[in-house]
Design an enzyme around this catalytic site. Structure first.
Site, PDB file in Angstrom:
ATOM      1  N   GLY A   8     -10.162  17.275   2.068  1.00  0.00           N
ATOM      2  CA  GLY A   8      -9.955  15.836   2.170  1.00  0.00           C
ATOM      3  C   GLY A   8     -10.736  15.597   3.623  1.00  0.00           C
ATOM      4  O   GLY A   8     -10.216  14.760   4.331  1.00  0.00           O
ATOM      5  N   ASP A  72     -12.849  17.926  -6.361  1.00  0.00           N
ATOM      6  CA  ASP A  72     -12.370  16.746  -7.014  1.00  0.00           C
ATOM      7  C   ASP A  72     -11.055  17.530  -7.217  1.00  0.00           C
ATOM      8  O   ASP A  72     -10.747  18.136  -8.377  1.00  0.00           O
ATOM      9  CB  ASP A  72     -13.022  16.097  -8.235  1.00  0.00           C
ATOM     10  CG  ASP A  72     -12.316  14.749  -8.085  1.00  0.00           C
ATOM     11  OD1 ASP A  72     -11.101  14.797  -8.109  1.00  0.00           O
ATOM     12  OD2 ASP A  72     -12.985  13.865  -8.474  1.00  0.00           O
ATOM     13  N   SER A 119      -4.988  17.121   3.012  1.00  0.00           N
ATOM     14  CA  SER A 119      -5.242  15.981   3.580  1.00  0.00           C
ATOM     15  C   SER A 119      -6.012  14.961   2.737  1.00  0.00           C
ATOM     16  O   SER A 119      -6.751  14.262   3.182  1.00  0.00           O
ATOM     17  CB  SER A 119      -6.165  16.209   5.056  1.00  0.00           C
ATOM     18  OG  SER A 119      -5.840  14.922   5.874  1.00  0.00           O
ATOM     19  N   TYR A 139       4.638  10.796   4.358  1.00  0.00           N
ATOM     20  CA  TYR A 139       4.838   9.658   5.334  1.00  0.00           C
ATOM     21  C   TYR A 139       6.415   9.128   4.856  1.00  0.00           C
ATOM     22  O   TYR A 139       7.124   9.350   3.761  1.00  0.00           O
ATOM     23  CB  TYR A 139       3.994   8.524   4.726  1.00  0.00           C
ATOM     24  CG  TYR A 139       4.267   6.980   5.429  1.00  0.00           C
ATOM     25  CD1 TYR A 139       4.324   6.816   6.883  1.00  0.00           C
ATOM     26  CD2 TYR A 139       4.251   5.889   4.649  1.00  0.00           C
ATOM     27  CE1 TYR A 139       4.410   5.734   7.469  1.00  0.00           C
ATOM     28  CE2 TYR A 139       4.224   4.708   5.272  1.00  0.00           C
ATOM     29  CZ  TYR A 139       4.357   4.543   6.423  1.00  0.00           C
ATOM     30  OH  TYR A 139       4.612   3.468   7.233  1.00  0.00           O
ATOM     31  N   TYR A 149       3.800  -0.279   0.912  1.00  0.00           N
ATOM     32  CA  TYR A 149       3.240   0.977   0.592  1.00  0.00           C
ATOM     33  C   TYR A 149       3.390   1.444  -1.017  1.00  0.00           C
ATOM     34  O   TYR A 149       4.547   2.081  -1.368  1.00  0.00           O
ATOM     35  CB  TYR A 149       4.012   2.155   1.352  1.00  0.00           C
ATOM     36  CG  TYR A 149       3.402   3.275   1.451  1.00  0.00           C
ATOM     37  CD1 TYR A 149       2.361   3.512   2.334  1.00  0.00           C
ATOM     38  CD2 TYR A 149       3.976   4.380   1.011  1.00  0.00           C
ATOM     39  CE1 TYR A 149       1.609   4.871   2.532  1.00  0.00           C
ATOM     40  CE2 TYR A 149       3.300   5.961   0.976  1.00  0.00           C
ATOM     41  CZ  TYR A 149       2.084   6.110   1.950  1.00  0.00           C
ATOM     42  OH  TYR A 149       1.590   7.254   1.885  1.00  0.00           O
ATOM     43  N   LEU A 187      -2.291   6.214  11.270  1.00  0.00           N
ATOM     44  CA  LEU A 187      -3.838   6.522  11.851  1.00  0.00           C
ATOM     45  C   LEU A 187      -4.777   5.572  10.895  1.00  0.00           C
ATOM     46  O   LEU A 187      -4.733   5.625   9.643  1.00  0.00           O
ATOM     47  CB  LEU A 187      -4.197   7.795  11.398  1.00  0.00           C
ATOM     48  CG  LEU A 187      -5.726   8.371  11.815  1.00  0.00           C
ATOM     49  CD1 LEU A 187      -5.954   7.965  13.179  1.00  0.00           C
ATOM     50  CD2 LEU A 187      -6.170   9.536  11.468  1.00  0.00           C
ATOM     51  N   ARG A 190      -9.750   5.554   6.590  1.00  0.00           N
ATOM     52  CA  ARG A 190     -10.413   4.636   5.366  1.00  0.00           C
ATOM     53  C   ARG A 190      -9.206   4.581   4.393  1.00  0.00           C
ATOM     54  O   ARG A 190      -8.867   3.336   3.941  1.00  0.00           O
ATOM     55  CB  ARG A 190     -11.371   5.729   4.592  1.00  0.00           C
ATOM     56  CG  ARG A 190     -12.194   5.148   3.655  1.00  0.00           C
ATOM     57  CD  ARG A 190     -13.252   6.097   3.177  1.00  0.00           C
ATOM     58  NE  ARG A 190     -13.869   5.354   2.055  1.00  0.00           N
ATOM     59  CZ  ARG A 190     -15.021   4.742   1.827  1.00  0.00           C
ATOM     60  NH1 ARG A 190     -15.765   4.693   2.888  1.00  0.00           N
ATOM     61  NH2 ARG A 190     -15.383   4.509   0.685  1.00  0.00           N
TER      62      ARG A 190
HETATM   63  P1  ZID Z   1      -8.803   9.646   4.587  1.00  0.00           P
HETATM   64  O1  ZID Z   1      -9.304   8.656   3.666  1.00  0.00           O
HETATM   65  O2  ZID Z   1      -9.578   9.949   5.976  1.00  0.00           O
HETATM   66  O3  ZID Z   1      -8.757  11.000   3.840  1.00  0.00           O
HETATM   67  C1  ZID Z   1      -8.166  11.023   2.733  1.00  0.00           C
HETATM   68  C2  ZID Z   1      -9.603  11.979   1.915  1.00  0.00           C
HETATM   69  O4  ZID Z   1      -9.089  12.298   0.455  1.00  0.00           O
HETATM   70  C3  ZID Z   1     -10.898  11.393   1.991  1.00  0.00           C
HETATM   71  O5  ZID Z   1     -11.662  12.175   2.445  1.00  0.00           O
HETATM   72  C4  ZID Z   1     -11.049  11.204   0.372  1.00  0.00           C
HETATM   73  O6  ZID Z   1     -12.619  11.387   0.030  1.00  0.00           O
HETATM   74  C5  ZID Z   1     -10.450  12.423  -0.096  1.00  0.00           C
HETATM   75  N1  ZID Z   1      -9.902  12.330  -1.629  1.00  0.00           N
HETATM   76  C6  ZID Z   1      -9.371  11.321  -2.363  1.00  0.00           C
HETATM   77  N2  ZID Z   1      -9.316  11.726  -3.618  1.00  0.00           N
HETATM   78  C7  ZID Z   1      -9.784  12.820  -3.651  1.00  0.00           C
HETATM   79  C8  ZID Z   1     -10.169  13.878  -4.877  1.00  0.00           C
HETATM   80  N3  ZID Z   1      -9.749  13.646  -6.012  1.00  0.00           N
HETATM   81  N4  ZID Z   1     -10.478  15.088  -4.361  1.00  0.00           N
HETATM   82  C9  ZID Z   1     -10.911  15.225  -3.228  1.00  0.00           C
HETATM   83  N5  ZID Z   1     -10.557  14.418  -2.242  1.00  0.00           N
HETATM   84  C10 ZID Z   1     -10.196  13.557  -2.620  1.00  0.00           C
HETATM   85  O7  ZID Z   1      -7.140   9.229   4.959  1.00  0.00           O
HETATM   86  P2  ZID Z   1      -6.089   9.741   5.755  1.00  0.00           P
HETATM   87  O8  ZID Z   1      -6.428  10.729   6.855  1.00  0.00           O
HETATM   88  O9  ZID Z   1      -5.110   8.696   6.115  1.00  0.00           O
HETATM   89  O10 ZID Z   1      -5.218  10.790   4.755  1.00  0.00           O
HETATM   90  C11 ZID Z   1      -5.087  12.072   4.596  1.00  0.00           C
HETATM   91  C12 ZID Z   1      -3.576  12.204   4.380  1.00  0.00           C
HETATM   92  O11 ZID Z   1      -2.711  11.518   5.428  1.00  0.00           O
HETATM   93  C13 ZID Z   1      -2.994  11.650   3.109  1.00  0.00           C
HETATM   94  O12 ZID Z   1      -2.212  12.555   2.235  1.00  0.00           O
HETATM   95  C14 ZID Z   1      -2.129  10.465   3.568  1.00  0.00           C
HETATM   96  O13 ZID Z   1      -1.227   9.835   2.703  1.00  0.00           O
HETATM   97  C15 ZID Z   1      -1.480  11.058   4.746  1.00  0.00           C
HETATM   98  N6  ZID Z   1      -1.083  10.050   5.659  1.00  0.00           N
HETATM   99  C16 ZID Z   1      -1.730   9.147   6.527  1.00  0.00           C
HETATM  100  C17 ZID Z   1      -1.273   8.131   7.256  1.00  0.00           C
HETATM  101  C18 ZID Z   1      -2.063   7.336   7.894  1.00  0.00           C
HETATM  102  O14 ZID Z   1      -1.417   6.476   8.912  1.00  0.00           O
HETATM  103  N7  ZID Z   1      -3.357   7.300   7.875  1.00  0.00           N
HETATM  104  C19 ZID Z   1       0.281   8.123   7.199  1.00  0.00           C
HETATM  105  C20 ZID Z   1       0.926   9.081   6.537  1.00  0.00           C
HETATM  106  C21 ZID Z   1       0.270   9.973   5.847  1.00  0.00           C
HETATM  107  C22 ZID Z   1       0.880   7.121   8.004  1.00  0.00           C
HETATM  108  O15 ZID Z   1       1.883   7.623   8.935  1.00  0.00           O
HETATM  109  N8  ZID Z   1       1.249   2.976   6.599  1.00  0.00           N
HETATM  110  C23 ZID Z   1       1.606   3.326   7.782  1.00  0.00           C
HETATM  111  C24 ZID Z   1       1.476   4.598   8.208  1.00  0.00           C
HETATM  112  C25 ZID Z   1       0.896   5.731   7.557  1.00  0.00           C
HETATM  113  C26 ZID Z   1       0.473   5.295   6.369  1.00  0.00           C
HETATM  114  C27 ZID Z   1       0.541   3.913   6.049  1.00  0.00           C
END
Ligand code: ZID
Length: 197
Positions: A8, A72, A119, A139, A149, A187, A190
């Site tokens: 991720g 993927d 991730s 989360y 959400y 955070l 994207r």
């Molecule tokens: P990101 O977009 O940087 O990372 C996600 C990655 O997954 C990207 O690189 C995508 O290309 C990749 N991806 C998607 N689908 C596929 C697939 N089929 N195969 C391979 N790769 C794929 O986002 P990120 O860093 O936020 O996400 C990482 C993890 O953190 C995810 O599980 C989120 O659900 C989790 N997360 C993020 C947050 C946040 O704030 N960004 C929170 C909790 C958990 C959070 O505290 N509102 C308020 C607070 C929060 C979320 C929302």
């Protein structure tokens, strides 16, 4: 040193990138799994130095990514991949990007990994059959109502936390693999921007 696979990472804004940097700063070798349609732009940006500033580690060196694997995580193995995806230009240019194939490739390339980071913003979990530890990001919306959400994300996180408990029990007993999920806090990645956060 430890070897980590972070699934991720497709830019330098998300949790995956930040975790990779922390692990690199602690001396780990970094392998990443990048969503197939995002692979090209990610590798090009890396090569052209677009991420050099954010690759900077506390010691002054730059994080090295030893290998970028197309991934993927929606598909466990080639039999799961529908024809239209196989034929899609963005997928046809890469190979061995299903979860099982990536696991096999990593095994062939390096034998084993010590740390697995999930991730992914919208894929099922990936698994490794080697010893070590695994971590994913969750989360609080799994437990409490967080307006906005939506789209099944709250249930996905509830399932993730349940899977984490079950896997920690199963994998922990059988293979001494630690399985954890953390809620690191908001955070502006994207994925988070995409849900209007
Ligand atoms: P990101 O977009 O940087 O990372 C996600 C990655 O997954 C990207 O690189 C995508 O290309 C990749 N991806 C998607 N689908 C596929 C697939 N089929 N195969 C391979 N790769 C794929 O986002 P990120 O860093 O936020 O996400 C990482 C993890 O953190 C995810 O599980 C989120 O659900 C989790 N997360 C993020 C947050 C946040 O704030 N960004 C929170 C909790 C958990 C959070 O505290 N509102 C308020 C607070 C929060 C979320 C929302």
């Amino acid at each position: 040193g430890k070897r980590a696979f972070i699934a991720g990472v497709a830019d330098d804004n998300g949790y995956g990138w930040a975790i990779a940097k922390s692990l690199a700063a602690a001396g780990a070798e970094i392998l990443v799994g990048t969503w197939v349609p995002a692979l090209n732009i990610f590798e090009t940006s890396l090569r052209r130095g677009k991420f050099d500033e954010s690759r900077l580690l506390p010691g002054g060196s730059l994080m090295e990514i030893t290998k970028v694997y197309p991934l993927d995580a929606v598909f466990d193995n080639p039999e799961d991949v529908p024809e239209d995806v196989k034929a899609n230009k963005r997928y046809a240019g890469s190979s061995k990007w299903t979860v099982q194939e990536v696991a096999e490739s990593v095994k062939q390339d390096y034998g084993s990994i010590d740390i697995l980071v999930h991730s992914l913003a919208n894929g099922p979990e990936i698994s490794a059959d080697t010893g070590g530890s695994s971590i994913s990001l969750t989360y609080i919306a799994s437990e409490r109502i967080i307006p906005g959400y939506g789209g099944g994300m709250s249930s996905a996180k509830a399932a993730l936390e349940s899977d984490t408990r079950v896997l920690a029990f199963e994998a922990g007993r059988k293979n001494r693999i630690r399985v954890n999920t953390i809620s690191a806090g908001p955070l502006r990645s994207r994925a988070a921007k995409a849900i209007g956060f």
